[in-house]
Design a protein around this motif. Structure first.
Motif, mmCIF file in Angstrom:
data_model
loop_
_atom_site.group_PDB
_atom_site.id
_atom_site.type_symbol
_atom_site.label_atom_id
_atom_site.label_comp_id
_atom_site.label_asym_id
_atom_site.label_seq_id
_atom_site.Cartn_x
_atom_site.Cartn_y
_atom_site.Cartn_z
ATOM 1 N N TYR A 120 8.552 -80.808 -102.606
ATOM 2 C CA TYR A 120 9.523 -79.799 -103.037
ATOM 3 C C TYR A 120 10.634 -80.457 -103.853
ATOM 4 O O TYR A 120 11.016 -79.968 -104.912
ATOM 5 C CB TYR A 120 10.097 -79.065 -101.818
ATOM 6 N N ASP A 121 11.136 -81.578 -103.351
ATOM 7 C CA ASP A 121 12.198 -82.294 -104.060
ATOM 8 C C ASP A 121 11.729 -82.792 -105.424
ATOM 9 O O ASP A 121 12.521 -82.929 -106.347
ATOM 10 C CB ASP A 121 12.711 -83.480 -103.220
ATOM 11 N N ASN A 122 10.429 -83.040 -105.529
ATOM 12 C CA ASN A 122 9.887 -83.469 -106.828
ATOM 13 C C ASN A 122 9.624 -82.293 -107.760
ATOM 14 O O ASN A 122 9.027 -82.461 -108.811
ATOM 15 C CB ASN A 122 8.580 -84.247 -106.631
ATOM 16 N N GLY A 123 10.009 -81.116 -107.340
ATOM 17 C CA GLY A 123 9.919 -79.960 -108.244
ATOM 18 C C GLY A 123 8.757 -79.010 -108.010
ATOM 19 O O GLY A 123 8.524 -78.127 -108.835
ATOM 20 N N CYS A 124 8.033 -79.179 -106.911
ATOM 21 C CA CYS A 124 6.932 -78.253 -106.651
ATOM 22 C C CYS A 124 7.451 -76.961 -106.012
ATOM 23 O O CYS A 124 8.340 -77.002 -105.171
ATOM 24 C CB CYS A 124 5.920 -78.878 -105.700
ATOM 25 N N ASP A 125 6.872 -75.845 -106.428
ATOM 26 C CA ASP A 125 7.261 -74.570 -105.819
ATOM 27 C C ASP A 125 6.311 -74.171 -104.708
ATOM 28 O O ASP A 125 6.662 -73.379 -103.840
ATOM 29 C CB ASP A 125 7.302 -73.476 -106.886
ATOM 30 N N LYS A 171 12.046 -70.864 -102.930
ATOM 31 C CA LYS A 171 12.675 -69.548 -103.080
ATOM 32 C C LYS A 171 12.084 -68.791 -104.257
ATOM 33 O O LYS A 171 11.816 -67.594 -104.185
ATOM 34 C CB LYS A 171 14.185 -69.757 -103.262
ATOM 35 N N LYS A 172 11.834 -69.526 -105.330
ATOM 36 C CA LYS A 172 11.274 -68.899 -106.530
ATOM 37 C C LYS A 172 9.894 -68.288 -106.240
ATOM 38 O O LYS A 172 9.600 -67.157 -106.617
ATOM 39 C CB LYS A 172 11.137 -69.967 -107.621
ATOM 40 N N ALA A 173 9.067 -69.057 -105.525
ATOM 41 C CA ALA A 173 7.730 -68.568 -105.181
ATOM 42 C C ALA A 173 7.817 -67.390 -104.209
ATOM 43 O O ALA A 173 7.036 -66.440 -104.296
ATOM 44 C CB ALA A 173 6.899 -69.693 -104.579
ATOM 45 N N LEU A 174 8.787 -67.432 -103.307
ATOM 46 C CA LEU A 174 8.954 -66.326 -102.359
ATOM 47 C C LEU A 174 9.369 -65.047 -103.082
ATOM 48 O O LEU A 174 8.900 -63.955 -102.762
ATOM 49 C CB LEU A 174 10.016 -66.667 -101.305
ATOM 50 N N ASP A 175 10.239 -65.203 -104.080
ATOM 51 C CA ASP A 175 10.649 -64.033 -104.860
ATOM 52 C C ASP A 175 9.449 -63.425 -105.581
ATOM 53 O O ASP A 175 9.319 -62.204 -105.679
ATOM 54 C CB ASP A 175 11.740 -64.419 -105.877
ATOM 55 N N ALA A 176 8.572 -64.296 -106.063
ATOM 56 C CA ALA A 176 7.364 -63.803 -106.735
ATOM 57 C C ALA A 176 6.461 -63.091 -105.725
ATOM 58 O O ALA A 176 5.939 -62.006 -105.989
ATOM 59 C CB ALA A 176 6.616 -64.949 -107.395
ATOM 60 N N LEU A 177 6.312 -63.695 -104.560
ATOM 61 C CA LEU A 177 5.458 -63.115 -103.521
ATOM 62 C C LEU A 177 5.955 -61.743 -103.092
ATOM 63 O O LEU A 177 5.167 -60.835 -102.809
ATOM 64 C CB LEU A 177 5.409 -64.066 -102.314
ATOM 65 N N ALA A 178 7.274 -61.592 -103.079
ATOM 66 C CA ALA A 178 7.865 -60.320 -102.648
ATOM 67 C C ALA A 178 7.490 -59.177 -103.583
ATOM 68 O O ALA A 178 7.549 -57.999 -103.212
ATOM 69 C CB ALA A 178 9.377 -60.457 -102.556
ATOM 70 N N GLN A 179 7.090 -59.542 -104.814
ATOM 71 C CA GLN A 179 6.726 -58.488 -105.768
ATOM 72 C C GLN A 179 5.329 -57.928 -105.527
ATOM 73 O O GLN A 179 4.984 -56.889 -106.062
ATOM 74 C CB GLN A 179 6.780 -59.046 -107.189
ATOM 75 N N PHE A 180 4.530 -58.646 -104.740
ATOM 76 C CA PHE A 180 3.180 -58.142 -104.445
ATOM 77 C C PHE A 180 3.288 -57.115 -103.331
ATOM 78 O O PHE A 180 3.703 -57.446 -102.229
ATOM 79 C CB PHE A 180 2.256 -59.283 -104.005
ATOM 80 N N LYS A 181 2.908 -55.887 -103.640
ATOM 81 C CA LYS A 181 3.125 -54.819 -102.668
ATOM 82 C C LYS A 181 1.877 -54.485 -101.867
ATOM 83 O O LYS A 181 1.844 -53.507 -101.137
ATOM 84 C CB LYS A 181 3.620 -53.548 -103.390
ATOM 85 N N GLU A 182 0.808 -55.268 -102.024
ATOM 86 C CA GLU A 182 -0.434 -54.851 -101.390
ATOM 87 C C GLU A 182 -0.412 -54.900 -99.867
ATOM 88 O O GLU A 182 0.150 -55.803 -99.255
ATOM 89 C CB GLU A 182 -1.610 -55.640 -101.943
ATOM 90 N N VAL A 183 -1.033 -53.874 -99.303
ATOM 91 C CA VAL A 183 -1.126 -53.747 -97.854
ATOM 92 C C VAL A 183 -2.228 -54.680 -97.346
ATOM 93 O O VAL A 183 -2.137 -55.266 -96.271
ATOM 94 C CB VAL A 183 -1.480 -52.276 -97.507
ATOM 95 N N ASN A 184 -3.280 -54.782 -98.157
ATOM 96 C CA ASN A 184 -4.451 -55.582 -97.848
ATOM 97 C C ASN A 184 -4.123 -57.034 -98.149
ATOM 98 O O ASN A 184 -4.247 -57.499 -99.269
ATOM 99 C CB ASN A 184 -5.575 -55.092 -98.766
ATOM 100 N N LEU A 185 -3.659 -57.733 -97.130
ATOM 101 C CA LEU A 185 -2.996 -58.995 -97.382
ATOM 102 C C LEU A 185 -3.862 -60.212 -97.062
ATOM 103 O O LEU A 185 -4.340 -60.363 -95.956
ATOM 104 C CB LEU A 185 -1.754 -59.031 -96.491
ATOM 105 N N PHE A 186 -4.047 -61.064 -98.048
ATOM 106 C CA PHE A 186 -4.766 -62.307 -97.806
ATOM 107 C C PHE A 186 -4.023 -63.404 -98.558
ATOM 108 O O PHE A 186 -4.304 -63.681 -99.717
ATOM 109 C CB PHE A 186 -6.217 -62.179 -98.278
ATOM 110 N N LEU A 187 -3.062 -63.987 -97.877
ATOM 111 C CA LEU A 187 -2.134 -64.912 -98.537
ATOM 112 C C LEU A 187 -2.836 -66.128 -99.125
ATOM 113 O O LEU A 187 -2.483 -66.605 -100.188
ATOM 114 C CB LEU A 187 -1.053 -65.344 -97.542
ATOM 115 N N ARG A 188 -3.867 -66.613 -98.417
ATOM 116 C CA ARG A 188 -4.584 -67.795 -98.892
ATOM 117 C C ARG A 188 -5.203 -67.586 -100.258
ATOM 118 O O ARG A 188 -5.363 -68.517 -101.029
ATOM 119 C CB ARG A 188 -5.720 -68.119 -97.927
#
Ligand code: UDP
Ligand code: MG
Length: 347
Positions: A120-125, A171-188
């Motif tokens: 993360y410190d090296n810049g990975c999201d 945080k940036k990736a979480l904000d992006a994830l929050a935009q996915f509204k699907e009920v059928n959830l498969f995070l992997r």
């Protein structure tokens, strides 16, 4: 000096046997990370109680009362592992710089957290945790997991092999994830489609300290179906292919029977006919079942019901960026986030 506010999100479903040991080990690790100034003092461990039927929530509640480090979120019922980690991540989003999800049984080695933070410190999201081997798994788990990844790949749902839900999101990736509204959830499957700079961290898998696996065969099958139907339409293409194949075979049989008829040959083909009817009937039923599975998922998506319902949330007053203090406790936040239909959760 920049210090990362790290939130650990820990889904818990009937974990009373292992929770206290895990909490102690998580606390020890978090304190060491704080001392080494790898993470900020505002970091937290957030337990998400996924509608447990045992004393899990009581234990989480007590932990939050004893120590500011611990936060708790409780669902109104069991919504499944995927919903639990999503809820924890979204609830942490406002305060955390990075969130790591880790199972309550701590089978995933938490010593790997240093490497996650380094990436993360090296810049990975996004940092994916990948298990080194499956030595600690029993025969059943090993076989079913093997079939799971092979089948998913075959049916067009690309996943990172041997990566479960031990991962870091910025945080940036979480904000992006929050935009996915699907009920059928498969995070992997979903998270790798978001892009961002990512890295992998290898970790050793341990034995479960106490209690049993909460992933029943049913939950695993439900997860596989969710994964396939949410990430790919390949099964629909496959049944179309099978349909064409049987159509051409039938065409051949049709032509040959016309020829037989024209030559005046009477064929005593009862067995062939029965066999074909059974075969084609079976294939039709399977095909309709597959179409039905997609239709059912679409039905749930169009209803847009909440993916989970929060019954209570306890998060001790970490200062917000605007300097205001959060209320010490927000029990009964009752806010319904987005949710799913499956009354048994889906793991
Ligand atoms: N879990 C959950 N809801 C469920 C099933 C499981 O929150 O409906 C949690 C469980 O408490 C654990 C994690 O998901 O923290 C992984 O479950 P488990 O360790 O039982 O699965 P396994 O390691 O056997 O795949
Ligand atoms: Mg486990």
């Amino acid at each position: 000096m920049k210090t990362t506010v790290l939130y650990l999100v820990v889904p818990c479903y009937n974990e009373e046997e292992v929770l206290m040991t895990s909490a102690a080990r998580l606390k020890d690790k978090m304190l060491r990370l704080m001392q080494a100034e790898k993470i900020s003092q505002e970091s937290r461990v957030m337990f998400v109680n996924d509608g447990s039927r045992d004393r899990t929530w009581k234990l989480i509640y007590d932990l939050t009362q004893q120590d500011e480090l611990f936060a708790g979120l409780s669902f109104s019922r069991n919504f499944g592992h995927q919903s639990a980690i999503l809820a924890g991540m979204l609830a942490s989003r406002e305060r955390a710089d990075a969130v790591v999800t880790v199972d309550a049984d701590l089978q995933q080695d938490i010593e790997a957290l240093d490497k996650f933070i380094e990436c993360y410190d090296n810049g990975c999201d996004i940092v994916y945790g990948i298990r080194n081997d499956r030595d600690t798994d029993g025969f059943f788990k090993k076989t079913t997991a093997g079939i799971f990844y092979k089948l998913m790949h075959l049916l067009g749902c690309r996943t990172i092999t041997n990566h479960a839900d031990y991962r870091l999101l910025s945080k940036k990736a979480l904000d992006a994830l929050a935009q996915f509204k699907e009920v059928n959830l498969f995070l992997r499957g979903l998270i790798p489609t978001m892009g961002f700079s990512s890295d992998v961290v290898y970790f050793d898998v341990k034995e479960r300290e106490a209690g049993q696996s909460k992933y029943t065969l049913r939950k695993m099958v439900a997860l596989a179906v969710d994964g396939i139907t949410s990430m790919s339409t390949r099964p629909l293409q496959i049944i179309t292919g099978v349909g064409f194949f049987t159509f051409f075979i039938s065409l051949g049989i049709f032509i040959s029977s016309i020829v037989d008829w024209a030559r005046g040959r009477v064929v005593a083909g009862w067995t062939t006919i029965v066999a074909l009817i059974c075969l084609i009937g079976g294939m039709m039923m399977i095909s309709q079942g597959i179409i039905g599975a997609y239709l059912g998922k679409m039905y749930l998506e169009t209803k847009g019901r909440p993916r989970y319902i929060v019954d209570a949330m306890i998060l001790h007053g970490a200062a917000r960026t605007d300097g205001t203090k959060e209320p010490e406790e927000a029990v009964g936040a009752g806010e319904s986030q987005t949710g799913r239909e499956d009354s048994d959760g889906q793991g």
